[in-house]
Design an enzyme around this catalytic site. Structure first.
Site, PDB file in Angstrom:
ATOM      1  N   GLY A  11       1.915   1.862  12.114  1.00  0.00           N
ATOM      2  CA  GLY A  11       1.409   1.975  10.890  1.00  0.00           C
ATOM      3  C   GLY A  11       2.034   1.725   9.697  1.00  0.00           C
ATOM      4  O   GLY A  11       2.087   2.327   8.695  1.00  0.00           O
ATOM      5  N   ARG A  14       1.672   0.098   5.066  1.00  0.00           N
ATOM      6  CA  ARG A  14       1.360   1.012   3.601  1.00  0.00           C
ATOM      7  C   ARG A  14       2.376   2.234   3.751  1.00  0.00           C
ATOM      8  O   ARG A  14       2.513   2.673   4.719  1.00  0.00           O
ATOM      9  CB  ARG A  14       0.090   1.077   3.308  1.00  0.00           C
ATOM     10  CG  ARG A  14      -0.753   0.072   3.227  1.00  0.00           C
ATOM     11  CD  ARG A  14      -2.191   0.264   2.464  1.00  0.00           C
ATOM     12  NE  ARG A  14      -3.027  -0.886   2.259  1.00  0.00           N
ATOM     13  CZ  ARG A  14      -3.729  -1.311   2.998  1.00  0.00           C
ATOM     14  NH1 ARG A  14      -4.020  -0.909   4.248  1.00  0.00           N
ATOM     15  NH2 ARG A  14      -4.855  -2.306   2.665  1.00  0.00           N
ATOM     16  N   TYR A 154      -6.706  17.031  11.662  1.00  0.00           N
ATOM     17  CA  TYR A 154      -5.521  16.431  11.352  1.00  0.00           C
ATOM     18  C   TYR A 154      -4.389  17.385  11.427  1.00  0.00           C
ATOM     19  O   TYR A 154      -3.130  17.063  12.304  1.00  0.00           O
ATOM     20  CB  TYR A 154      -5.291  16.157   9.796  1.00  0.00           C
ATOM     21  CG  TYR A 154      -4.281  15.420   9.324  1.00  0.00           C
ATOM     22  CD1 TYR A 154      -3.882  14.088   9.542  1.00  0.00           C
ATOM     23  CD2 TYR A 154      -3.322  16.181   8.533  1.00  0.00           C
ATOM     24  CE1 TYR A 154      -2.950  13.275   8.913  1.00  0.00           C
ATOM     25  CE2 TYR A 154      -2.220  15.548   7.984  1.00  0.00           C
ATOM     26  CZ  TYR A 154      -2.172  13.829   8.340  1.00  0.00           C
ATOM     27  OH  TYR A 154      -0.956  13.305   7.774  1.00  0.00           O
ATOM     28  N   LYS A 158      -1.225  17.083  14.044  1.00  0.00           N
ATOM     29  CA  LYS A 158       0.331  16.893  13.790  1.00  0.00           C
ATOM     30  C   LYS A 158       1.046  17.897  14.494  1.00  0.00           C
ATOM     31  O   LYS A 158       2.047  18.092  14.574  1.00  0.00           O
ATOM     32  CB  LYS A 158       0.117  17.147  12.297  1.00  0.00           C
ATOM     33  CG  LYS A 158      -0.373  15.961  11.523  1.00  0.00           C
ATOM     34  CD  LYS A 158       0.445  14.551  11.860  1.00  0.00           C
ATOM     35  CE  LYS A 158       0.158  13.374  11.239  1.00  0.00           C
ATOM     36  NZ  LYS A 158       0.845  12.179  11.420  1.00  0.00           N
ATOM     37  N   ILE A 187       3.311  13.999  -0.398  1.00  0.00           N
ATOM     38  CA  ILE A 187       4.192  12.775  -0.767  1.00  0.00           C
ATOM     39  C   ILE A 187       3.322  12.091  -1.823  1.00  0.00           C
ATOM     40  O   ILE A 187       1.940  11.754  -1.827  1.00  0.00           O
ATOM     41  CB  ILE A 187       4.382  12.075   0.517  1.00  0.00           C
ATOM     42  CG1 ILE A 187       5.216  13.003   1.722  1.00  0.00           C
ATOM     43  CG2 ILE A 187       5.310  10.745   0.104  1.00  0.00           C
ATOM     44  CD1 ILE A 187       6.543  13.449   0.975  1.00  0.00           C
TER      45      ILE A 187
END
Length: 246
Positions: A11, A14, A154, A158, A187
């Site tokens: 990934g 980007r 998600y 994680k 972020i």
């Protein structure tokens, strides 16, 4: 030896993955820029690296596909003769409250974020054991540690990354292969740039350092963990979140 190292960053077209690829390339590491969606974005990373005198190659692969991932790893080892560094960064979100979350949205997030990391680790295992050397860094998240409303899929993926990291670290330690995780907080990316100012202010209010992190902050942590300075660190989760989870 540093100049001979080969890294795969999943990934990497980007955001955080892109910055990690650029950071590793700065250190003389040859970087395989994995992508599944945008070839153009991946090639732009490769071009930026090569224009700066580095070495990089874009490789398309859906890491949630076990067989496709096996073939990607095999082709890298065949071409370069080794694979020293793996950074599992590929990930997606499909946010919703659990009462509204579909089975499809749960499954696709788990398949890419968690199973994808299993697939890559599984298929680099043999080569890194043979080399008696490897550095694996998995990108988790602050929500994998704390949980978050509207992100059950998600957060589960994680949190799973953390368990996967610790288990793989125990299995591979005797072969000089370290496995660690980096858990980013909020972020600053293209996605967060588009958020309304009041939303960004609300996010920042949760951070003791009172600012969003940068992709460079995450890349620096990954760079350290794959370096010889971190050769005695394994099975750890480095939280890069401005103090969100103390």
């Amino acid at each position: 030896m540093q100049n001979e190292k080969i890294a795969l960053v999943t990934g990497a077209g980007r955001g955080i993955g892109r910055q990690i690829a650029l950071k590793l390339a700065e250190q003389g590491i040859t970087v395989i820029v994995n992508y599944n969606g945008s070839e153009e974005a991946a090639e732009s990373v490769v071009n930026k690296i090569t224009e700066s005198g580095g070495r990089a190659k874009a490789v398309k692969c859906n890491v949630s596909d076990y067989k496709e991932t096996e073939e990607m790893i095999a082709s890298i080892v065949k071409e370069f003769g080794r694979l020293d560094i793996l950074v599992n960064n590929a990930g997606i979100t499909a946010d919703n409250l659990m009462v509204r979350m579909t089975e499809e949205d749960f499954d696709k997030v788990i398949n890419i974020n968690l199973k994808g990391a299993f697939n890559t680790i599984k298929h680099v295992n043999r080569q890194m054991i043979k080399q008696r050397y490897g550095r694996i860094v998995n990108i988790s998240s602050v929500v994998g540690v704390t949980g978050n409303a509207g992100q059950a899929n998600y957060a589960a993926s994680k949190a799973g990354i953390i368990g996967l990291t610790k288990s793989a670290a125990r299995e591979l330690a005797s072969r000089n292969v370290t496995v660690n995780a980096v858990a980013p907080g909020f972020i600053q990316t293209e996605m967060t740039d588009k958020l309304p100012e009041n939303v960004k202010e609300q996010m920042q209010s949760q951070i003791p350092l009172k600012r969003l992190g940068t992709t460079e902050d995450i890349a620096a942590a990954v760079s350290f963990l794959v370096s010889e300075d971190a050769s005695y660190i394994t099975g750890q989760v480095i939280e890069v979140n401005g103090g969100m989870n103390m």
